[in-house]
Design an enzyme around this catalytic site. Structure first.
Site, short mmCIF file in Angstrom:
data_model
loop_
_atom_site.label_atom_id
_atom_site.label_comp_id
_atom_site.label_asym_id
_atom_site.label_seq_id
_atom_site.Cartn_x
_atom_site.Cartn_y
_atom_site.Cartn_z
N SER A 13 7.61 0.30 8.96
CA SER A 13 7.42 -1.14 9.11
C SER A 13 8.28 -1.90 8.10
O SER A 13 8.77 -1.32 7.13
CB SER A 13 5.93 -1.45 8.88
OG SER A 13 5.67 -2.82 8.90
N ASN A 33 8.98 2.54 -1.52
CA ASN A 33 8.77 1.21 -0.95
C ASN A 33 7.33 0.95 -0.50
O ASN A 33 6.86 -0.18 -0.56
CB ASN A 33 9.72 1.03 0.24
CG ASN A 33 9.29 -0.09 1.15
OD1 ASN A 33 9.46 -1.28 0.84
ND2 ASN A 33 8.68 0.25 2.29
N TYR A 73 -5.73 -6.99 -8.76
CA TYR A 73 -5.40 -5.56 -8.81
C TYR A 73 -3.99 -5.31 -8.26
O TYR A 73 -3.23 -4.50 -8.80
CB TYR A 73 -6.40 -4.72 -8.02
CG TYR A 73 -7.83 -4.88 -8.49
CD1 TYR A 73 -8.14 -5.13 -9.83
CD2 TYR A 73 -8.88 -4.76 -7.59
CE1 TYR A 73 -9.44 -5.27 -10.26
CE2 TYR A 73 -10.20 -4.89 -8.01
CZ TYR A 73 -10.47 -5.16 -9.33
OH TYR A 73 -11.77 -5.29 -9.74
P1 NDP Z 1 4.53 -3.61 5.60
O1 NDP Z 1 3.04 -3.70 5.71
O2 NDP Z 1 5.35 -4.09 6.74
O3 NDP Z 1 4.96 -2.12 5.24
C1 NDP Z 1 4.23 -1.34 4.34
C2 NDP Z 1 4.61 0.11 4.54
O4 NDP Z 1 3.87 0.90 3.60
C3 NDP Z 1 4.28 0.59 5.93
O5 NDP Z 1 5.33 1.38 6.43
C4 NDP Z 1 3.03 1.43 5.71
O6 NDP Z 1 2.99 2.52 6.61
C5 NDP Z 1 3.26 1.96 4.31
N1 NDP Z 1 2.00 2.37 3.69
C6 NDP Z 1 0.98 1.58 3.28
N2 NDP Z 1 -0.04 2.32 2.82
C7 NDP Z 1 0.36 3.62 2.94
C8 NDP Z 1 -0.24 4.86 2.64
N3 NDP Z 1 -1.48 4.96 2.10
N4 NDP Z 1 0.44 6.00 2.89
C9 NDP Z 1 1.69 5.93 3.42
N5 NDP Z 1 2.32 4.79 3.73
C10 NDP Z 1 1.65 3.65 3.49
O7 NDP Z 1 4.88 -4.43 4.28
P2 NDP Z 1 6.27 -4.68 3.51
O8 NDP Z 1 7.41 -4.11 4.24
O9 NDP Z 1 6.29 -6.10 3.17
O10 NDP Z 1 5.98 -3.86 2.17
C11 NDP Z 1 6.95 -3.04 1.55
C12 NDP Z 1 6.84 -3.19 0.05
O11 NDP Z 1 7.21 -4.52 -0.30
C13 NDP Z 1 5.44 -2.98 -0.53
O12 NDP Z 1 5.53 -2.22 -1.70
C14 NDP Z 1 4.97 -4.39 -0.85
O13 NDP Z 1 4.04 -4.40 -1.90
C15 NDP Z 1 6.29 -5.03 -1.24
N6 NDP Z 1 6.29 -6.50 -1.19
C16 NDP Z 1 6.15 -7.16 0.00
C17 NDP Z 1 6.15 -8.55 0.03
C18 NDP Z 1 6.00 -9.33 1.30
O14 NDP Z 1 5.80 -10.57 1.24
N7 NDP Z 1 6.12 -8.72 2.48
C19 NDP Z 1 6.29 -9.33 -1.21
C20 NDP Z 1 6.49 -8.54 -2.39
C21 NDP Z 1 6.47 -7.18 -2.37
P3 NDP Z 1 1.78 2.82 7.65
O15 NDP Z 1 1.18 1.52 8.04
O16 NDP Z 1 2.47 3.56 8.76
O17 NDP Z 1 0.90 3.69 6.86
#
Ligand code: NDP
Length: 275
Positions: free
Chosen positions: A16, A93, A159
Site C-alpha cells: 500500500s 517503511n 505513542y
Molecule cells: P499505508 O497504510 O498505506 O501503508 C502501511 C503499510 O504498512 C502497509 O503496506 C501495511 O501492510 C504495512 N503494515 C502495517 N502494519 C503491518 C504489520 N504489522 N506487519 C506488516 N506490515 C504492516 O500507510 P503509508 O504508506 O502512509 O505508511 C508508510 C509509512 O509512512 C509508515 O511508516 C507511516 O508511519 C509513515 N507516514 C505516513 C504518513 C501519511 O500521512 N500517510 C505521514 C508520516 C509518516 P498490510 O496492510 O498489508 O499489513
C-alpha cells in the site's frame, strides 16, 4: 544501465501507499525487489503494477508476513536471500498510527505496546536480521519516520509520535555504528500523504477526503496547499538509497511535508487580520 540494476531491495509495507510507490520506482529502475505486507490481495495489486511497469517476474519476490511476528521477519529475510542471494537495500517503511478509539493520555498500555512494536521494534529487528548481509554488500538502510516524531507535539496520538521520535534517534545511533562497515543509514520524515494510513486508523473514505481537503486548504496545516502523494516520499527514499547521489549523507532525516513542520499556529495568520 538503470539506476538500481543489480541491486536487491526489501521494502516493508509495500502492499500500500508509500511502500508500494517505492517498490514500483525501484523496479522501474532495475532493482530486484521483495515486496511484503500482511494483506495478500493488496500485495497482488502491487505485483500487477510492478509487472506492468516492465519488471520481470524473476526480479520480484512476494512475502505475506506480519512484522510483529518473529517468524514473519525471518521469512522476509530468508526468502529474499533464497531468491536473490544478497541484500543491498533495506527500506523500513511499514508503520501505522493504530487507533482503538482512545486518545491522549487515555490511550492504553496495550496500544502503547502494539504501536511501538510495528513502528519501532520491527525496524530494530529487521536491521539486526539484515545487518551482516548489508555489511557484505556495503548497503543502505532507509527508515520511514514521520514529522510526528519531531519537536511539535501531537497530543492526540502520543505513542505513535513517540515511537517515530525513538526511530529518529535509533537511525542516528545505528548510522554511526554501521558507517564504519560502509553501510549508510538515513530516514525520511513525511508530513501528511494520501495513502491507506487514515483508513488504517479507521476513517471511512468520505471522512478521509474531508481531512485531506481541510488540511490542504489551511495554511497552518500544509503551507504548500497540497496533500502529499506517495511518490513525493518514494523519490526521497530512492535518493537516500542511491550511493551515487547521496553518499555523504549519514544518519539524517529528510523532511518532506509541504512545509507543515515550519508553521506554528501563530505564524499561519497574517498580523493584519488580527488588528
Ligand atoms: P499505508 O497504510 O498505506 O501503508 C502501511 C503499510 O504498512 C502497509 O503496506 C501495511 O501492510 C504495512 N503494515 C502495517 N502494519 C503491518 C504489520 N504489522 N506487519 C506488516 N506490515 C504492516 O500507510 P503509508 O504508506 O502512509 O505508511 C508508510 C509509512 O509512512 C509508515 O511508516 C507511516 O508511519 C509513515 N507516514 C505516513 C504518513 C501519511 O500521512 N500517510 C505521514 C508520516 C509518516 P498490510 O496492510 O498489508 O499489513
Amino acid at each position: 544501465m538503470k539506476r538500481f540494476s543489480g541491486k536487491t531491495v526489501i521494502i516493508t509495507g509495500s502492499s500500500s501507499g508509500i511502500g508500494r510507490a517505492t517498490a514500483i520506482l525501484f523496479a522501474k529502475q532495475g532493482a530486484q525487489v521483495t515486496i511484503t505486507g500482511r494483506d495478500a490481495e493488496k500485495l497482488e495489486d502491487t505485483k500487477k503494477v510492478i509487472l506492468k511497469a516492465a519488471c520481470k517476474p524473476h526480479d520480484l519476490n512476494i512475502v505475506v508476513a506480519n512484522l510483529t511476528d518473529p517468524s514473519g521477519l525471518d521469512e522476509i529475510v530468508k526468502s529474499t536471500l533464497d531468491k536473490f542471494g544478497k541484500i543491498d537495500i533495506l527500506v523500513n517503511n511499514a508503520g501505522a498510527n493504530i487507533a482503538d478509539g482512545t486518545t491522549n493520555t487515555d490511550q492504553s498500555i496495550e496500544l502503547y505496546h502494539r504501536t511501538f512494536q510495528i513502528n519501532f521494534q520491527a525496524v530494530v529487528e529487521m536491521i539486526k536480521k539484515t545487518k551482516n548481509h548489508l555489511i557484505n554488500t556495503k548497503g543502505e538502510i532507509v527508515n520511514v519516520s514521520s514529522v510526528a516524531g519531531d519537536s511539535q507535539a501531537l497530543a492526540a496520538t502520543p505513542y505513535y509520535s513517540s515511537a517515530k521520535a525513538a526511530l529518529n534517534q535509533y537511525t542516528r545511533c545505528v548510522a554511526l555504528d554501521l558507517i564504519q562497515y560502509g553501510v549508510r543509514v538515513n530516514s525520511v520524515s513525511p508530513g501528511v500523504v494520501s495513502t491507506g494510513f487514515l483508513g488504517a486508523m479507521g476513517l471511512p473514505d468520505d471522512a478521509k477526503g474531508k481531512v485531506e481537503s481541510f488540511m490542504a486548504s489551511n495554511k497552518n496545516c500544509i503551507p504548500e496547499g497540497v496533500f502529499g502523494k506517495p511518490n513525493d516520499i518514494a523519490e526521497v527514499i530512492l535518493f537516500l538509497a542511491d550511493r551515487k547521489r547521496s553518499s555523504y549523507i549519514v544518519g539524517q532525516s529528510i523532511i518532506a511535508d509541504g512545509g507543515t513542520s515550519l508553521v506554528t499556529g501563530m505564524q499561519a495568520y497574517d498580523i493584519q487580520d488580527m488588528i
